[in-house]
Design an enzyme around this catalytic site. Structure first.
Site, PDB file in Angstrom:
ATOM      1  N   HIS A   1       0.743  -1.197   0.011  1.00 32.42           N
ATOM      2  CA  HIS A   1      -0.060  -0.141  -0.047  1.00 32.42           C
ATOM      3  C   HIS A   1       0.850   1.324  -0.113  1.00 32.42           C
ATOM      4  O   HIS A   1       0.386   2.348  -0.347  1.00 32.42           O
ATOM      5  CB  HIS A   1      -0.799   0.271   1.076  1.00 32.42           C
ATOM      6  CG  HIS A   1      -1.790  -1.018   1.416  1.00 32.42           C
ATOM      7  ND1 HIS A   1      -1.499  -2.295   1.818  1.00 32.42           N
ATOM      8  CD2 HIS A   1      -3.154  -1.038   0.766  1.00 32.42           C
ATOM      9  CE1 HIS A   1      -2.745  -2.952   1.969  1.00 32.42           C
ATOM     10  NE2 HIS A   1      -3.758  -2.503   1.133  1.00 32.42           N
TER      11      HIS A   1
ATOM     12  N   ASP B   1      -3.495  -8.338  -7.030  1.00 34.21           N
ATOM     13  CA  ASP B   1      -4.124  -7.505  -5.717  1.00 34.21           C
ATOM     14  C   ASP B   1      -4.374  -6.304  -6.422  1.00 34.21           C
ATOM     15  O   ASP B   1      -4.280  -5.843  -7.709  1.00 34.21           O
ATOM     16  CB  ASP B   1      -2.734  -7.392  -5.017  1.00 34.21           C
ATOM     17  CG  ASP B   1      -3.358  -7.351  -3.591  1.00 34.21           C
ATOM     18  OD1 ASP B   1      -4.537  -6.817  -3.321  1.00 34.21           O
ATOM     19  OD2 ASP B   1      -2.382  -7.342  -2.834  1.00 34.21           O
TER      20      ASP B   1
END
Length: 406
Positions: free
Chosen positions: A256, A331
């Protein structure tokens, strides 16, 4: 010949079982679809050998007809090139804005949507039906309901423990029951996919990027509990996805926030990849029953300049060494700096689909048009081949229970 197991119902289909569309019937009449069957002997009810000599060798007789039919290919053929690419996108929608979510589906005809965050309006009062009605092809509706700190319906249906807590306090059978109940709750609210379980092998602190999302730091324990969760989830009517291939549990960094490095591939194969080796591929317990998500990971010995989610070698590892034949997805490509610091959204989409992803995931509300425009250019210039694109779309359609690849 081994049957393919339906990913949600869990029932075994004979290879080739499925609805014969008009296109397939026409192909059969024209002789373009193979019809095969084993020859009968006298013991099978055929005329076989000489009835006057019971010891005589049976003779071959005309075979009964068993149709080997791929019912996905005709469905793929009915889609326009842009709609085929759209089936390979799963984009975020705002669960607080049901009308906006339906508009995204209606305009883009994406194959799936993802509901993140804690908003629940879309999950109540049957509002998901409007989302399905906006799609010409049944839609995959996904969440990531892992338990613990990653939950989406806890405010509606109660809290469930993290994977690590479950493995410490419950038997695999009990975890399977928890997963089944949660899947039934998700299905009742219109959710069809759950991007879980996490099969990372990790001893990270509880609040680390993987942390208590992993069942254990022992590969065998992870394998037992991940299998129990996946099978329970399937029994509850929801399609599951194992993550994060080839292993996020011993990584340094958070995708992230930026790039993430793992130990070398050889080390991952001794630990992090063991659950995949045990669970997926021909003859393995989850064969044909789950998808796999690739993380955004820099893996020495596997990747070079780009992370696994856009690296062809990572998809080859999963397909060839682990012989996985189901849906493979990335992802999140839209909210993770491991990707967005390197590529724009449109380029990352094209790279992922060209590398081998069947589905490119975006967790946030995203303008789909530019993603499809870029993918269409990739298809036109050969970065994405038509053959590979059609095969990926067939896997997506099959994973949604719409057809069988035979």
């Amino acid at each position: 010949m081994r049957g393919r197991q339906h990913p949600v119902t869990g029932t075994r289909r004979r290879r080739g079982a499925g609805v014969l569309t008009a296109a397939v019937v026409g192909a059969l009449v024209a002789g373009t679809v193979a019809v095969t069957a084993p020859a009968l002997t006298a013991h099978d009810g055929g005329t076989g050998g000489d009835p006057a000599d019971p010891d005589a060798a049976p003779q071959a007789v005309p075979a009964s007809t068993e149709q080997v039919v791929d019912t996905c290919a005709p469905m793929v053929a009915q889609l326009s090139p842009r709609d085929r690419l759209a089936q390979r996108l799963m984009v975020g929608v705002d669960a607080a804005d049901p009308e906006g979510a339906a508009a995204i589906v209606r305009q883009s005809q994406v194959g799936g949507v993802f509901l993140g965050g804690n908003a629940t309006a879309l999950l109540q009062q049957g509002r998901m039906q409007a989302l399905q009605e906006a799609s010409r092809t049944p839609l995959a509706v996904a969440v990531d309901e892992e338990g613990g700190r990653v939950q989406r319906i806890d405010e509606l249906d109660g809290d469930i423990p993290s994977a690590r807590q479950m493995a410490a306090s419950n038997t695999p059978e009990e975890v399977g029951a928890i997963a089944r109940q949660r899947a039934e709750q998700l299905k009742a609210r219109g959710v069809t996919w759950n991007l879980a379980p996490t099969v990372d092998v990790s001893d990270q602190p509880r609040t680390a990027v993987v942390g208590d999302r992993a069942f254990s730091d022992d590969p065998d324990t992870v394998t037992r509990y991940a299998r129990a969760w996946a099978e329970g989830q399937q029994a509850g009517g929801v399609y599951g996805v194992l993550k994060h291939f080839p292993g996020h549990g011993h990584s340094s960094g958070d995708s992230h926030e930026g790039s993430v490095s793992t130990p070398p591939l050889a080390e991952l194969q001794r630990t992090d990849l063991r659950p995949y080796e045990a669970l997926v591929g021909p003859g393995k317990p989850l064969d044909g029953r789950v998808g796999v998500m690739l993380g955004h990971l820099d893996v020495p010995g596997l990747t070079t300049d780009v992370p696994t989610s856009v690296e062809p070698a990572a998809y080859r590892l999963l397909r060839e060494q682990y012989r996985f034949d189901g849906v493979v997805m990335t992802d999140d490509l839209g909210a993770m700096k491991a990707i967005t610091d390197r590529f724009g959204l449109a380029e990352s989409t094209t790279r992922a689909l060209a590398a081998g992803a069947d589905i490119a995931l975006f967790s946030n509300v995203t303008d789909v048009g530019p993603l499809l425009d870029a993918a269409e250019r990739g298809l036109a210039d050969g970065r994405i081949t038509a053959e590979a694109n059609d095969a990926a779309v067939a896997r997506v359609l099959e994973s949604k229970g719409l057809c069988s690849r035979g």
